[in-house]
Write a protein that holds these residues in place. Sequence first.
Motif, PDB file in Angstrom:
ATOM      1  N   ALA A 154      39.632  39.493   5.531  1.00 50.06           N
ATOM      2  CA  ALA A 154      40.575  39.238   4.436  1.00 50.06           C
ATOM      3  C   ALA A 154      40.742  37.751   4.185  1.00 50.06           C
ATOM      4  O   ALA A 154      40.840  37.310   3.029  1.00 50.06           O
ATOM      5  CB  ALA A 154      41.920  39.874   4.764  1.00 50.06           C
TER       6      ALA A 154
ATOM      7  N   ARG B  91      43.948  43.847   0.732  1.00 51.56           N
ATOM      8  CA  ARG B  91      43.979  43.225  -0.600  1.00 51.56           C
ATOM      9  C   ARG B  91      45.415  43.019  -1.046  1.00 51.56           C
ATOM     10  O   ARG B  91      45.781  41.930  -1.524  1.00 51.56           O
ATOM     11  CB  ARG B  91      43.224  44.096  -1.602  1.00 51.56           C
ATOM     12  N   ARG B  92      46.240  44.030  -0.879  1.00 56.61           N
ATOM     13  CA  ARG B  92      47.645  43.920  -1.259  1.00 56.61           C
ATOM     14  C   ARG B  92      48.372  42.900  -0.376  1.00 56.61           C
ATOM     15  O   ARG B  92      49.165  42.086  -0.860  1.00 56.61           O
ATOM     16  CB  ARG B  92      48.303  45.292  -1.123  1.00 56.61           C
TER      17      ARG B  92
ATOM     18  N   GLN C 188      55.250  46.713   5.131  1.00 54.40           N
ATOM     19  CA  GLN C 188      54.270  47.719   4.746  1.00 54.40           C
ATOM     20  C   GLN C 188      54.718  49.087   5.274  1.00 54.40           C
ATOM     21  O   GLN C 188      54.679  49.349   6.484  1.00 54.40           O
ATOM     22  CB  GLN C 188      52.901  47.363   5.321  1.00 54.40           C
TER      23      GLN C 188
ATOM     24  N   GLU D 273      45.053  52.136   8.646  1.00 49.54           N
ATOM     25  CA  GLU D 273      44.338  50.951   8.150  1.00 49.54           C
ATOM     26  C   GLU D 273      45.142  50.326   7.017  1.00 49.54           C
ATOM     27  O   GLU D 273      45.469  50.996   6.038  1.00 49.54           O
ATOM     28  CB  GLU D 273      42.950  51.334   7.645  1.00 49.54           C
ATOM     29  N   LEU D 274      45.479  49.046   7.175  1.00 48.98           N
ATOM     30  CA  LEU D 274      46.265  48.355   6.153  1.00 48.98           C
ATOM     31  C   LEU D 274      45.409  47.974   4.958  1.00 48.98           C
ATOM     32  O   LEU D 274      44.216  47.653   5.111  1.00 48.98           O
ATOM     33  CB  LEU D 274      46.910  47.095   6.736  1.00 48.98           C
ATOM     34  N   ASP D 275      46.026  47.985   3.788  1.00 50.99           N
ATOM     35  CA  ASP D 275      45.365  47.529   2.558  1.00 50.99           C
ATOM     36  C   ASP D 275      45.458  46.004   2.516  1.00 50.99           C
ATOM     37  O   ASP D 275      46.462  45.435   2.091  1.00 50.99           O
ATOM     38  CB  ASP D 275      46.041  48.148   1.344  1.00 50.99           C
TER      39      ASP D 275
ATOM     40  N   TRP E 170      44.113  45.992  11.153  1.00 44.21           N
ATOM     41  CA  TRP E 170      43.975  45.133   9.971  1.00 44.21           C
ATOM     42  C   TRP E 170      42.767  44.221  10.169  1.00 44.21           C
ATOM     43  O   TRP E 170      42.573  43.627  11.215  1.00 44.21           O
ATOM     44  CB  TRP E 170      45.254  44.337   9.704  1.00 44.21           C
TER      45      TRP E 170
END
Length: 541
Positions: free
Chosen positions: A241, A372-373, A352, A368-370, A236
């Motif tokens: 972010a 944005r969410r 998640q 790979e984590l999103d 992440w």
Amino acid sequence: MPNKQEERATQMYAALGIGFVCIVIGIPLWWKTTEVYRVSLPYAEISDLSVTKFKYTVDVDIINADESLTENHITQLSRLVSDKLESGEADVIPYYRLNVRDATEKERAKVKSMSSKSDIDGLLLSGEEDINRYQVVIIPKLSPLSLRKPFLSLGRTILVQSAGSTDVSSLANTVSTVFKDSLIKEESLNKVFHASKGDRSLKPEKSSMRSVRSNPGYDVTFTLVNPQPDILDVQWDIEQAVKIYLDPFLQQLEKYAKVNVKSQVLYFTGFLKRMKRDNKKEAFLYTDQDLPHVINPLEAKLGSHTSNNPALNFLVYVPSRDQHPIYIVDSKGVEIESNSFLSPQWGGIYIQNVPGPSENDTLPVPVELDMRRVMEVFVSQLRLLLNFHSLKHGDIDVAEVRSQVISKWELDGWMRSRCLENVGTSIATLQSLSQLLEEISNIVIQDDIGQQVQDAVNSIRESQRHLVEGRLEKAFLESRNAIVCSEKAFFDPSLLALLYFPEDQKFAIYIPLFLPISLPVLASLWKAFKWMRESTKQKSD
């Protein structure tokens, strides 16, 4: 015989002299040297604060852009709105400083040219000097915008559509309702103030029970929990972010609160409680009753908290393969869209679910984590924990916040609520401290504690003055200083130095020393007084 009389007189005078020194000089000197140092505190001012009524001013500009409303209608509107905004007796009293006027030709042209409600932002007012100043723009009944309800922009502007010259009373009622119930929330502010002072007679607001208490700083920790790093290599980009999604929020708060952000990754840590599996959905389900059992085992592994600031924890949990997927459902069994939950005054957890590895994949499989969410969920939870909440009132439409994160009217409301909360908490803290110091007379009160108490009292008074004058930002900053000074004084470690050395123990220590000395002195004084009385009687005879 005369020699014996002179010798006895010398002895008696010596006894009287020793008694004089011991009683008149010795006892006061001992009392003075053994008393604790206590600087004088403003007890009377602290007592007065508990019964002081606080008044806050809100500036309201009503701008008429409807040509059908004449000058008489505007005068009538001003009187009706003023009457409806008047409040009764309360400890927290709102005062609305009204300014009702017709729009200028330039302003009318701007209103006529508006094609959407978003065009209203920046129409008449702009800049930070407009904090706590709101404008109500009355647009014509036949305006192309066709508002069914009053519309509140991201700034401090409210659009209200006129019902025509025949219904000024309805227009006044609409404007007053928007301010009293939706924008300013008078009743909510009154509850916040009383709750911060320790009054439990009023039912607390749900938002105040959910949010953390007001503080000059907060510590925010983002944690990625990966129970099986040997199977899933979860990555992440939390640093990027935070810059993209969280920094705009923090920049709007930097003048009022310092937020420290850090992140960490936990491996081989998971949910200890076994979840029930739904065979129809082929998933594991968590209900509201299961959530407390999730936080307790995880919290012990989040690391020690070594700061005076409230700690807020936000966790991204990637389920292990034997518990995949996990969905959070409400009391009716319906899946929660965000698949996350908020723990009041603690933080939030976002689950998640990621696809599992196939048979031919090489372990660990990179994932790979999103972000944005993830950050959308966490920023919305952070808003709630810091007591930022959008209006959900059926009588008003509100512009969506979107990328701006905090609207201007939200920031005003937050400062107003936090200001009253800080003032109420400071008053309660000072009252508890003064009561403690008055009841226990042997607690040392150093000069710095006295100065902190006086600074807290002065800041409360200054905050009160700024609220009355409508300077909301200065009032909030003074209230923040008040709560810092009052809590520093209350929790000062020097106040406990002599807490376990009361007066009876002091006498118990000194009586074994003074009693053997005082008995011969008192006996000699008694003989001396008897001798003086006999001598006086002989002279009179």
